[in-house]
Design a protein around this motif. Structure first.
Motif, PDB file in Angstrom:
ATOM      1  N   SER A 189       0.843  -1.198   0.000  1.00  0.00           N
ATOM      2  CA  SER A 189       0.000   0.000   0.000  1.00  0.00           C
ATOM      3  C   SER A 189       0.877   1.247   0.000  1.00  0.00           C
ATOM      4  O   SER A 189       1.848   1.342   0.755  1.00  0.00           O
ATOM      5  N   LYS A 190       0.518   2.199  -0.833  1.00  0.00           N
ATOM      6  CA  LYS A 190       1.316   3.433  -0.885  1.00  0.00           C
ATOM      7  C   LYS A 190       1.168   4.253   0.393  1.00  0.00           C
ATOM      8  O   LYS A 190       1.958   5.166   0.645  1.00  0.00           O
ATOM      9  N   TYR A 191       0.167   3.925   1.189  1.00  0.00           N
ATOM     10  CA  TYR A 191      -0.051   4.665   2.432  1.00  0.00           C
ATOM     11  C   TYR A 191       0.698   4.054   3.618  1.00  0.00           C
ATOM     12  O   TYR A 191       0.695   4.615   4.706  1.00  0.00           O
ATOM     13  N   ILE A 192       1.326   2.889   3.403  1.00  0.00           N
ATOM     14  CA  ILE A 192       2.001   2.174   4.496  1.00  0.00           C
ATOM     15  C   ILE A 192       3.498   2.113   4.226  1.00  0.00           C
ATOM     16  O   ILE A 192       3.945   1.492   3.258  1.00  0.00           O
ATOM     17  N   ALA A 193       4.269   2.782   5.070  1.00  0.00           N
ATOM     18  CA  ALA A 193       5.721   2.773   4.913  1.00  0.00           C
ATOM     19  C   ALA A 193       6.340   1.493   5.464  1.00  0.00           C
ATOM     20  O   ALA A 193       7.328   0.989   4.937  1.00  0.00           O
ATOM     21  N   ARG A 194       5.772   0.973   6.531  1.00  0.00           N
ATOM     22  CA  ARG A 194       6.257  -0.269   7.138  1.00  0.00           C
ATOM     23  C   ARG A 194       5.164  -0.814   8.048  1.00  0.00           C
ATOM     24  O   ARG A 194       4.372  -0.055   8.592  1.00  0.00           O
ATOM     25  N   ALA A 195       5.125  -2.135   8.184  1.00  0.00           N
ATOM     26  CA  ALA A 195       4.135  -2.756   9.058  1.00  0.00           C
ATOM     27  C   ALA A 195       4.806  -3.809   9.917  1.00  0.00           C
ATOM     28  O   ALA A 195       5.715  -4.507   9.460  1.00  0.00           O
ATOM     29  N   VAL A 196       4.387  -3.905  11.167  1.00  0.00           N
ATOM     30  CA  VAL A 196       4.863  -4.947  12.074  1.00  0.00           C
ATOM     31  C   VAL A 196       3.635  -5.667  12.630  1.00  0.00           C
ATOM     32  O   VAL A 196       2.811  -5.062  13.317  1.00  0.00           O
ATOM     33  N   VAL A 197       3.537  -6.951  12.300  1.00  0.00           N
ATOM     34  CA  VAL A 197       2.391  -7.750  12.738  1.00  0.00           C
ATOM     35  C   VAL A 197       2.684  -8.337  14.116  1.00  0.00           C
ATOM     36  O   VAL A 197       3.781  -8.861  14.361  1.00  0.00           O
ATOM     37  N   VAL A 198       1.712  -8.261  15.012  1.00  0.00           N
ATOM     38  CA  VAL A 198       1.856  -8.784  16.377  1.00  0.00           C
ATOM     39  C   VAL A 198       0.636  -9.636  16.708  1.00  0.00           C
ATOM     40  O   VAL A 198      -0.382  -9.590  16.021  1.00  0.00           O
ATOM     41  N   GLY A 199       0.744 -10.415  17.786  1.00  0.00           N
ATOM     42  CA  GLY A 199      -0.396 -11.235  18.188  1.00  0.00           C
ATOM     43  C   GLY A 199      -0.031 -12.532  18.877  1.00  0.00           C
ATOM     44  O   GLY A 199      -0.885 -13.409  19.010  1.00  0.00           O
ATOM     45  N   GLN A 200       1.232 -12.668  19.309  1.00  0.00           N
ATOM     46  CA  GLN A 200       1.634 -13.886  20.007  1.00  0.00           C
ATOM     47  C   GLN A 200       0.723 -14.131  21.223  1.00  0.00           C
ATOM     48  O   GLN A 200       0.522 -13.247  22.054  1.00  0.00           O
ATOM     49  N   ASP A 201       0.171 -15.358  21.285  1.00  0.00           N
ATOM     50  CA  ASP A 201      -0.699 -15.767  22.392  1.00  0.00           C
ATOM     51  C   ASP A 201      -1.976 -14.937  22.494  1.00  0.00           C
ATOM     52  O   ASP A 201      -2.564 -14.811  23.575  1.00  0.00           O
ATOM     53  N   GLN A 202      -2.412 -14.377  21.375  1.00  0.00           N
ATOM     54  CA  GLN A 202      -3.665 -13.625  21.341  1.00  0.00           C
ATOM     55  C   GLN A 202      -4.680 -14.363  20.469  1.00  0.00           C
ATOM     56  O   GLN A 202      -4.347 -15.305  19.761  1.00  0.00           O
ATOM     57  N   ARG A 203      -5.917 -13.904  20.488  1.00  0.00           N
ATOM     58  CA  ARG A 203      -6.963 -14.553  19.692  1.00  0.00           C
ATOM     59  C   ARG A 203      -6.898 -14.157  18.224  1.00  0.00           C
ATOM     60  O   ARG A 203      -7.395 -14.864  17.354  1.00  0.00           O
ATOM     61  N   TYR A 204      -6.305 -13.000  17.940  1.00  0.00           N
ATOM     62  CA  TYR A 204      -6.260 -12.498  16.563  1.00  0.00           C
ATOM     63  C   TYR A 204      -4.988 -11.670  16.382  1.00  0.00           C
ATOM     64  O   TYR A 204      -4.239 -11.417  17.338  1.00  0.00           O
ATOM     65  N   LEU A 205      -4.769 -11.218  15.153  1.00  0.00           N
ATOM     66  CA  LEU A 205      -3.581 -10.431  14.836  1.00  0.00           C
ATOM     67  C   LEU A 205      -3.866  -8.937  14.909  1.00  0.00           C
ATOM     68  O   LEU A 205      -4.972  -8.478  14.615  1.00  0.00           O
ATOM     69  N   GLY A 206      -2.829  -8.203  15.272  1.00  0.00           N
ATOM     70  CA  GLY A 206      -2.855  -6.747  15.201  1.00  0.00           C
ATOM     71  C   GLY A 206      -1.650  -6.292  14.400  1.00  0.00           C
ATOM     72  O   GLY A 206      -0.768  -7.093  14.065  1.00  0.00           O
ATOM     73  N   ALA A 207      -1.596  -5.014  14.087  1.00  0.00           N
ATOM     74  CA  ALA A 207      -0.457  -4.503  13.311  1.00  0.00           C
ATOM     75  C   ALA A 207      -0.130  -3.072  13.717  1.00  0.00           C
ATOM     76  O   ALA A 207      -1.034  -2.247  13.904  1.00  0.00           O
ATOM     77  N   LEU A 208       1.152  -2.814  13.872  1.00  0.00           N
ATOM     78  CA  LEU A 208       1.648  -1.448  14.005  1.00  0.00           C
ATOM     79  C   LEU A 208       1.930  -0.956  12.593  1.00  0.00           C
ATOM     80  O   LEU A 208       2.723  -1.558  11.857  1.00  0.00           O
ATOM     81  N   ILE A 209       1.283   0.120  12.194  1.00  0.00           N
ATOM     82  CA  ILE A 209       1.380   0.628  10.832  1.00  0.00           C
ATOM     83  C   ILE A 209       2.104   1.969  10.838  1.00  0.00           C
ATOM     84  O   ILE A 209       1.626   2.944  11.434  1.00  0.00           O
ATOM     85  N   LEU A 210       3.265   2.008  10.188  1.00  0.00           N
ATOM     86  CA  LEU A 210       3.992   3.270  10.034  1.00  0.00           C
ATOM     87  C   LEU A 210       3.473   3.959   8.771  1.00  0.00           C
ATOM     88  O   LEU A 210       3.597   3.425   7.671  1.00  0.00           O
ATOM     89  N   VAL A 211       2.869   5.111   8.934  1.00  0.00           N
ATOM     90  CA  VAL A 211       2.190   5.764   7.816  1.00  0.00           C
ATOM     91  C   VAL A 211       3.181   6.465   6.894  1.00  0.00           C
ATOM     92  O   VAL A 211       4.273   6.866   7.313  1.00  0.00           O
ATOM     93  N   ASP A 212       2.795   6.603   5.634  1.00  0.00           N
ATOM     94  CA  ASP A 212       3.555   7.409   4.681  1.00  0.00           C
ATOM     95  C   ASP A 212       2.981   8.823   4.738  1.00  0.00           C
ATOM     96  O   ASP A 212       1.897   9.083   4.217  1.00  0.00           O
ATOM     97  N   LYS A 213       3.686   9.711   5.368  1.00  0.00           N
ATOM     98  CA  LYS A 213       3.174  11.052   5.650  1.00  0.00           C
ATOM     99  C   LYS A 213       2.804  11.810   4.382  1.00  0.00           C
ATOM    100  O   LYS A 213       1.731  12.432   4.307  1.00  0.00           O
ATOM    101  N   ASP A 214       3.656  11.768   3.372  1.00  0.00           N
ATOM    102  CA  ASP A 214       3.396  12.516   2.140  1.00  0.00           C
ATOM    103  C   ASP A 214       2.110  12.046   1.467  1.00  0.00           C
ATOM    104  O   ASP A 214       1.310  12.856   0.979  1.00  0.00           O
ATOM    105  N   GLU A 215       1.924  10.715   1.426  1.00  0.00           N
ATOM    106  CA  GLU A 215       0.739  10.175   0.766  1.00  0.00           C
ATOM    107  C   GLU A 215      -0.542  10.534   1.524  1.00  0.00           C
ATOM    108  O   GLU A 215      -1.583  10.805   0.920  1.00  0.00           O
ATOM    109  N   ILE A 216      -0.471  10.541   2.841  1.00  0.00           N
ATOM    110  CA  ILE A 216      -1.652  10.879   3.644  1.00  0.00           C
ATOM    111  C   ILE A 216      -2.025  12.353   3.467  1.00  0.00           C
ATOM    112  O   ILE A 216      -3.210  12.704   3.323  1.00  0.00           O
ATOM    113  N   ILE A 217      -1.024  13.220   3.447  1.00  0.00           N
ATOM    114  CA  ILE A 217      -1.303  14.651   3.244  1.00  0.00           C
ATOM    115  C   ILE A 217      -1.913  14.876   1.856  1.00  0.00           C
ATOM    116  O   ILE A 217      -2.868  15.645   1.695  1.00  0.00           O
TER     117      ILE A 217
END
Length: 642
Positions: free
Chosen positions: A527-555
Motif C-alpha cells: 500500500s502506498k499509504y504504508i511505509a512499514r508494518a509490524v504484525v503482532v499477536g503472540q498468544d492472542q486470539r487475533y492479529l494486530g499490526a503497528l502501521i507506520l504511515v507514509d506522511k506525504d501520501e496521507i497529506i
C-alpha cells in the motif's frame, strides 16, 4: 577465483595490489563533495603501516582489536592492518549503544579499540570501569573535547590518532624491515579474521567467529554471479561491520573494482550514483524500496500527464514481463514445466506488446535506469526479504537487481540469484562448495524438493563457532556439520531456493494457529499509504499490526478529498484516515490474496515517527521485534484489550 588454504584476506589484497597496482581501490568523499582516489598499491601499504603500528603497541597474533566505526576509507585500512599481522577485529557501528559496546568488548577482552570519533571515544571512556582490559584507544577523527581528554588522562588510558599511528608505523617498518611482511606470510585461512556480534534481533547477541577461509572460499563463484571489470565502481553505503557489506567489498577488491563511499540516504546516494556512475550497488531491501518510492514520487511531481504515462507504461511492462517469465521459464518451478502451453497462451499478446514496450523504454524505462547511472550493471540486495512489488518493478523496467541470501554465521553467502539468468522470486541456487537441505522443523526429517521446512547449510562458509559459547555452537551446528539457519524455505525442482520466513518470527495464536508475519507485512507494505508494518499477536486470539504511515501520501490524500485538519496527528486520528487504513488492510489481507482467516489483521495502530537504526531497526534495517514489543507495549496492549 580459488585461493589456496593458506591465503588470508590481506594476502588477497596483496595480490590485487600487484595485479591492479595503479587502479583506484577506493574513492573517498572530500569536504567539498569531490572524491579522491586511493590506488590498490597505496591501500595495501597503508594496511601494512597500521599493522606495523599495532605491533609496536604490543598486539599479538589472534588478539582481538575493537573497531567501532561506520563505513569509510579508514575502516578498511584499519581492518586490513589488524588482519595483516594475524590479529582479528571486533567491529560495530557508531550507532552501537554503550550497553552493546560493554557486552562485545568485555566478552572479547579487547585491550585496544579503534573508534571513529570523539563521541565513540567518550562512550568507551565512560565504560572503563566495566572494561578493565581496555588500555588503548585509537581515533580516526581529531575531534576530542577537553573533558574527554581529561578523562583519558585521569583513567591512565593511552590515546592515539589514527593518522599519527600510520606515520609512526611507516617509520617502524623502515627500522624493522620485513617483520610486518613476515607476519602477513604466517597467516593461514583457518585463523580468525573477525568476531561479529549478531545485531541482537532476538535480544541476545552472540560473537560469530569467522575465518579468512570463510570469506575467501565464496570468491570462487560470487565473481561469476557478480562480475566487475577492473576499475569499475561499487557504491558502498551499508554498515561495513555487517558481514554482507564486508563480503561485498572483498568481492569488489578481488576483481580490481573501486569502492565508492556514500551514505544510505536516498538524496545523497542518488546524487552519488550519477556522480560516481558505479557498476555495482549492493544494499539492503529497504534502500531499494526507498529508491522505488523516490522514482514514483518524482514522476508524480512531474505533472498529471507524465504521471499517467508513467503508470501506463509501468503497468504494460509488468504484464509483458509476467508473460515473458512464464514463456521462458523464469518463474520458480514447483510442478512440471509446461512451456508449450504458456507459448500458446501468451506468444501473440507478448509479441504484439513489444512495440509498445519499446515506446515505454524511450519515454519511461530508460529514465528509470538512468537513476542508477550509465555504467550500472546491477544491484545486489541482501540482509532481508526483498518486497515483491519492488522486485517486479525493477525487473519489468529493465533494472537488474539480484537477491542474495546468507547469515552472519555463514560469512554470509549461501545463495545468490545470478545476474545472467535469474529466476524471479528466488535467491538462486547455493553457491559452489555450499550444500543446502530442508528439514522438518519438528523431527528434523530431511524433506524433498517443493516441501517447506527449515533451511540447513553445510560447507566451508559456515562459522568456526560462537565465541566462548560451545553450548550455543553445538545447538546451531549438528555433529554432521549442518548449520540450522532458522529460516523457512522451499527448494524448487531446479534447486533454486525460496525463503518463506523466519521460524523464530512465527506467531502462535491462542487457537494454536502458526503463522509467519513477514508475508503479511510484505503485503501490507504494498500500500502506498504504508511505509512499514509490524504484525503482532503472540498468544492472542487475533492479529494486530503497528502501521507506520507514509506522511506525504496521507497529506496528498487529505488535500485531494478536502479533509480539514489541524496538525498531522489529528489528521491521523480522524475517522476518514482510520477508515482509509481499515479499507487498505482489508483489501490486501484476505482470502483472494491467499491469506487464511486467522491471518487477517483485526486491529491496527498508526505510527507517525519513522523507525530508527539502533532503536527499532538493526544495522541491516531489519525490525528488531523484541525492541518493538518493548517500545510500543502500550500501543500493542491497546489492540488486545477486551
Amino acid at each position: 577465483m580459488i585461493f589456496p588454504p593458506d591465503f588470508t584476506v590481506p594476502k588477497m589484497l596483496q595480490k590485487s595490489a600487484v595485479d591492479f597496482a595503479e587502479i583506484p581501490a577506493q574513492k573517498n568523499r572530500n569536504k567539498d563533495g569531490s572524491f579522491t582516489p586511493v590506488l590498490f598499491r597505496e591501500l595495501f601499504q597503508t594496511a601494512l603501516d597500521f599493522g606495523a603500528a599495532l605491533i609496536s603497541l604490543g598486539v599479538q597474533r589472534q588478539q582481538p582489536v575493537g573497531l567501532i566505526a561506520d563505513n569509510r576509507e579508514e575502516w578498511l585500512d584499519a581492518s586490513m592492518g589488524i588482519m595483516s599481522i594475524g590479529a582479528f577485529d571486533v567491529p560495530r557501528g557508531c550507532d552501537a549503544t554503550p550497553g552493546d559496546l560493554e557486552k562485545i568488548l568485555s566478552i572479547t577482552d579487547c585491550k585496544i579499540v579503534v573508534a571513529e570519533n570523539g563521541v565513540q571515544v567518550k562512550k568507551l571512556v565512560n565504560l572503563k570501569e566495566s572494561l578493565p582490559a581496555l588500555e588503548t584507544i585509537i581515533c580516526f577523527n581529531d575531534d576530542l573535547k577537553d573533558d574527554v581528554k581529561a578523562e583519558l588522562e585521569q583513567r591512565k588510558m593511552k590515546f592515539y590518532l589514527f593518522q599519527d599511528l600510520l606515520n609512526s608505523g611507516k617509520k617502524w617498518r623502515v627500522d624493522h624491515k620485513g617483520i610486518v611482511e613476515a607476519e602477513l606470510d604466517k597467516g593461514t585461512g583457518e585463523e580468525i579474521a573477525t568476531i561479529i556480534f549478531t545485531s541482537g534481533t532476538t535480544g541476545n547477541p552472540k560473537g560469530v567467529m569467522l575465518t579468512h577461509h570463510n570469506f575467501l572460499i565464496q570468491l570462487d563463484e560470487t565473481e561469476d554471479r557478480i562480475y566487475m571489470a577492473p576499475g569499475q565502481g561499487c557504491l558502498s553505503v551499508l554498515p561495513v561491520w555487517h558481514v554482507f557489506e564486508r563480503e561485498m567489498e572483498y568481492i569488489v577488491l578481488s576483481q580490481g573494482g573501486t569502492l565508492c563511499y556514500s551514505k544510505p540516504i536516498v538524496s545523497m546516494l542518488l546524487a552519488d550514483l550519477k556522480t560516481l556512475n558505479p557498476s555495482i550497488f549492493p544494499s539492503v531491501p529497504r534502500v531499494f524500496e526507498a529508491i522505488y518510492d523516490s522514482i514514483h514520487k518524482s514522476w508524480k511531481k512531474a505533472g498529471p500527464i507524465p504521471n499517467a504515462m508513467f503508470k501506463f507504461f509501468v503497468k504494460l511492462a509488468l504484464i509483458h514481463k509476467r508473460m515473458e517469465r512464464c514463456m521462458f521459464g523464469q518463474n520458480p518451478c514447483f510442478t512440471t514445466l509446461n512451456k508449450p502451453l504458456w507459448w500458446i497462451l501468451f506468444f501473440i499478446p507478448w509479441f504484439l506488446m513489444w512495440p509498445l514496450y519499446g515506446v515505454g523504454y524511450f519515454f519511461v524505462y530508460r529514465n528509470i535506469k538512468a537513476v542508477f547511472g550509465s555504467n550500472f550493471t546491477g544491484g545486489v540486495t541482501g540482509g532481508g526479504s526483498f518486497p515483491k512489488k519492488v522486485d517486479e518493478f525493477f525487473w519489468a523496467t529493465g533494472v537488474r537487481i539480484i537477491e542474495a541470501y546468507g547469515l552472519t554465521e555463514t560469512a554470509p553467502m549461501v545463495a545468490m540469484r545470478p545476474m545472467a539468468c535469474p529466476i524471479f522470486r528466488t535467491i538462486g541456487t547455493s553457491i559452489r562448495h555450499v550444500q543446502v537441505r530442508v528439514v522438518d522443523p519438528n523431527d528434523g526429517f530431511v524433506l524433498g524438493r517443493c516441501q517447506q521446512g527449515v533451511l540447513q547449510v553445510k560447507g566451508p562458509t559456515v562459522m568456526k563457532g560462537y565465541y566462548k559459547r560451545p553450548d550455543l555452537t553445538e545447538k546451531a551446528i549438528n555433529p554432521e556439520g549442518w548449520f540450522d539457519t532458522g529460516d523457512l524455505a522451499i527448494i524448487t525442482k531446479r534447486d533454486e531456493i525460496q525463503i518463506k520466513g523466519r521460524i523464530k518470527d512465527t506467531i502462535v495464536l491462542l487457537g494454536g494457529e502458526n503463522l509467519e508475519p513477514v508475508p503479511i507485512e510484505a503485503k501490507l507494505s504494498e500500500s502506498k499509504y504504508i511505509a512499514r508494518a509490524v504484525v503482532v499477536g503472540q498468544d492472542q486470539r487475533y492479529l494486530g499490526a503497528l502501521i507506520l504511515v507514509d506522511k506525504d501520501e496521507i497529506i496528498t490524500f487529505a488535500e485531494e478529498f478536502g479533509i480539514p485538519y489541524d496538525g498531522f496527528e489529528n489528521l491521523i486520528a480522524s475517522e476518514q484516515i482510520q477508515k482509509l487504513y481499515e479499507s487498505e488492510i482489508g483489501s490486501l489481507i484476505n482470502s483472494k490474496n491467499g491469506f487464511k482467516i486467522f491471518e487477517r489483521v483485526n486491529k491496527f495502530v498508526l505510527l507517525t515517527e519513522p523507525f530508527s537504526i539502533g532503536v527499532e531497526l538493526s544495522a541491516k534495517q531489519e525490525v528488531m521485534r523484541h525492541r518493538v514489543s518493548q517500545i510500543y507495549k502500550d500501543q500493542i496492549d491497546s489492540m488486545f484489550e477486551e
